[in-house]
Design a protein around this motif. Structure first.
Motif, PDB file in Angstrom:
ATOM      1  N   ALA A 161       8.198   4.494  -1.382  1.00  9.03           N
ATOM      2  CA  ALA A 161       6.911   4.072  -1.927  1.00  9.03           C
ATOM      3  C   ALA A 161       7.035   3.766  -3.416  1.00  9.03           C
ATOM      4  O   ALA A 161       7.917   4.301  -4.103  1.00  9.03           O
ATOM      5  N   VAL A 162       6.156   2.895  -3.888  1.00  2.10           N
ATOM      6  CA  VAL A 162       6.040   2.545  -5.304  1.00  2.10           C
ATOM      7  C   VAL A 162       4.603   2.804  -5.726  1.00  2.10           C
ATOM      8  O   VAL A 162       3.665   2.422  -5.018  1.00  2.10           O
ATOM      9  N   ILE A 163       4.430   3.473  -6.863  1.00  3.06           N
ATOM     10  CA  ILE A 163       3.087   3.661  -7.421  1.00  3.06           C
ATOM     11  C   ILE A 163       3.074   3.045  -8.812  1.00  3.06           C
ATOM     12  O   ILE A 163       3.841   3.449  -9.688  1.00  3.06           O
TER      13      ILE A 163
ATOM     14  N   LYS B 213       8.224   0.501   1.908  1.00  2.00           N
ATOM     15  CA  LYS B 213       7.293   0.910   2.955  1.00  2.00           C
ATOM     16  C   LYS B 213       5.849   1.007   2.479  1.00  2.00           C
ATOM     17  O   LYS B 213       4.918   1.011   3.287  1.00  2.00           O
ATOM     18  N   GLN B 214       5.650   1.126   1.149  1.00  5.29           N
ATOM     19  CA  GLN B 214       4.281   1.309   0.653  1.00  5.29           C
ATOM     20  C   GLN B 214       4.231   1.096  -0.853  1.00  5.29           C
ATOM     21  O   GLN B 214       5.162   1.479  -1.562  1.00  5.29           O
ATOM     22  N   MET B 215       3.147   0.482  -1.328  1.00  2.00           N
ATOM     23  CA  MET B 215       2.897   0.385  -2.770  1.00  2.00           C
ATOM     24  C   MET B 215       1.427   0.667  -3.037  1.00  2.00           C
ATOM     25  O   MET B 215       0.550   0.148  -2.341  1.00  2.00           O
ATOM     26  N   ILE B 216       1.178   1.495  -4.034  1.00  2.06           N
ATOM     27  CA  ILE B 216      -0.187   1.794  -4.462  1.00  2.06           C
ATOM     28  C   ILE B 216      -0.389   1.222  -5.857  1.00  2.06           C
ATOM     29  O   ILE B 216       0.364   1.535  -6.781  1.00  2.06           O
ATOM     30  N   GLN B 217      -1.392   0.391  -6.002  1.00  3.08           N
ATOM     31  CA  GLN B 217      -1.756  -0.193  -7.282  1.00  3.08           C
ATOM     32  C   GLN B 217      -2.859   0.646  -7.918  1.00  3.08           C
ATOM     33  O   GLN B 217      -3.940   0.826  -7.344  1.00  3.08           O
ATOM     34  N   ILE B 218      -2.580   1.207  -9.102  1.00  5.17           N
ATOM     35  CA  ILE B 218      -3.580   2.003  -9.804  1.00  5.17           C
ATOM     36  C   ILE B 218      -4.429   1.072 -10.665  1.00  5.17           C
ATOM     37  O   ILE B 218      -3.973   0.520 -11.659  1.00  5.17           O
ATOM     38  N   SER B 219      -5.672   0.909 -10.259  1.00  2.45           N
ATOM     39  CA  SER B 219      -6.588   0.001 -10.947  1.00  2.45           C
ATOM     40  C   SER B 219      -7.632   0.806 -11.708  1.00  2.45           C
ATOM     41  O   SER B 219      -7.384   1.934 -12.127  1.00  2.45           O
TER      42      SER B 219
END
Length: 320
Positions: free
Chosen positions: A76-78, A117-123
């Motif tokens: 994962a990427v955050i 497998k996953q990326m979360i964008q902190i907005s």
């Protein structure tokens, strides 16, 4: 061991999130940061020597630098990496375009190429624009309507994320959070600035009439929400995270001054900020319904702890 890439992990929220992950999980964390003025190496010294952690210097707006970071397969990427200060964006929008838009695009390309497998964008809640006093709180379906270069750059990044989800079916999620506070926040931000100025008996500027309203959430609550989204969030979704703690800027300032035994004469009213949003408020019902998340730290409790933290960490600066 699961591999996690954290971008902007030397900043305020990013470093607090790494704290949370080291304390509560067995993830192996790669932290990358460009170490501009806001991302300080001092913020991540506390992680030195931890076996499941590594630190790499990298600017996500530079694709060659970013590609070198993908030397392993991340689960994962955050993406915390961002220019975030509204006043600076009004002075010059260029760094915000480079990091917040171009950098996010580079990350999305890397996620696509490396089959992450996953990326979360902190907005941010600021992409929604401004509310009137009588308006209901922002929901995930509130149209975006940014009013300054910073929020416009974050809204643009969100649209890129959504487009990559639709076009390439990438496993992407967006989190939009209200105003964070807590330890390790840069001194240019409102709460640390008020605390620092009050401790030095210096005046603190307050825009306009001081009645602009923000919803405050402690950074620890935000970090817990990010982890819950990481573990249980649905791809393609947006999750609003808020504290249900609306306060005017003047109320926050007065709380800090009162706690420190300082006089209201330290308030210095200044000309209104250009494009200043009047009110933010977040409805986090979706995060509660789908993930079981709700804030645990009350504003009074969290702000008291935050003031005490800055008192301890400003001792050297103040010569105490």
């Amino acid at each position: 061991m699961r591999e996690l890439l954290v971008t902007g992990g030397a900043g305020f929220i990013g470093s607090n999130f790494i704290d949370y992950m080291i304390e509560n999980t067995s993830y192996h964390i790669t932290n990358i940061d460009a170490f501009t003025y806001a991302g300080k190496k001092e913020n991540v010294k506390r992680f030195e020597g931890i076996a499941n952690y590594r630190l790499l210097e990298c600017n996500i707006s530079q694709k060659d630098e970013l590609n070198r970071v993908f030397d392993r397969q991340y689960d994962a990427v955050i993406n915390f990496a961002a220019e975030t200060h509204v006043d600076r964006s009004i002075e010059s929008a260029v760094p915000f375009i480079d990091t917040n838009i171009k950098g996010t695009l580079n990350l999305l390309d890397a996620v696509l190429e490396n089959k992450i497998k996953q990326m979360i964008q902190i907005s941010t809640d600021e992409v929604y624009g401004s509310l009137k006093y009588e308006d209901p709180a922002f929901t995930e379906t509130t149209p975006i309507s940014p009013n300054n270069p910073y929020s416009a750059s974050k809204a643009s990044a969100d649209l890129l994320v959504q487009s990559f989800f639709k076009t390439y079916k990438l496993p992407l999620i967006i989190i939009r959070c209200s105003n964070n506070y807590g330890p390790y926040q840069h001194c240019e931000k409102f709460i640390p600035k008020v605390i620092g100025n009050a401790l030095k008996n210096q005046k603190t500027p307050l825009y306009g009439d001081g009645l602009h309203i923000r919803d405050w959430v402690h950074v620890k609550d935000h970090c817990r929400a990010i982890y819950m989204v990481l573990e249980g969030g649905k791809f393609g979704e947006i999750y609003n995270i808020g504290g249900n703690e609306e306060r005017t800027n003047k109320e926050v300032l007065n709380f800090i001054l009162g706690f420190l035994g300082k006089d209201e004469q330290l308030i210095h009213y200044v000309e209104e900020r250009k494009g200043h949003d009047r009110r933010y408020a977040i409805n986090y019902e979706k995060a509660f319904r789908q993930l079981g998340w709700s804030p645990l730290v009350s504003f009074e409790e969290g702000l008291t702890e935050t003031i005490e933290w800055y008192k301890r960490h400003l001792k050297d600066e103040l010569g105490e």
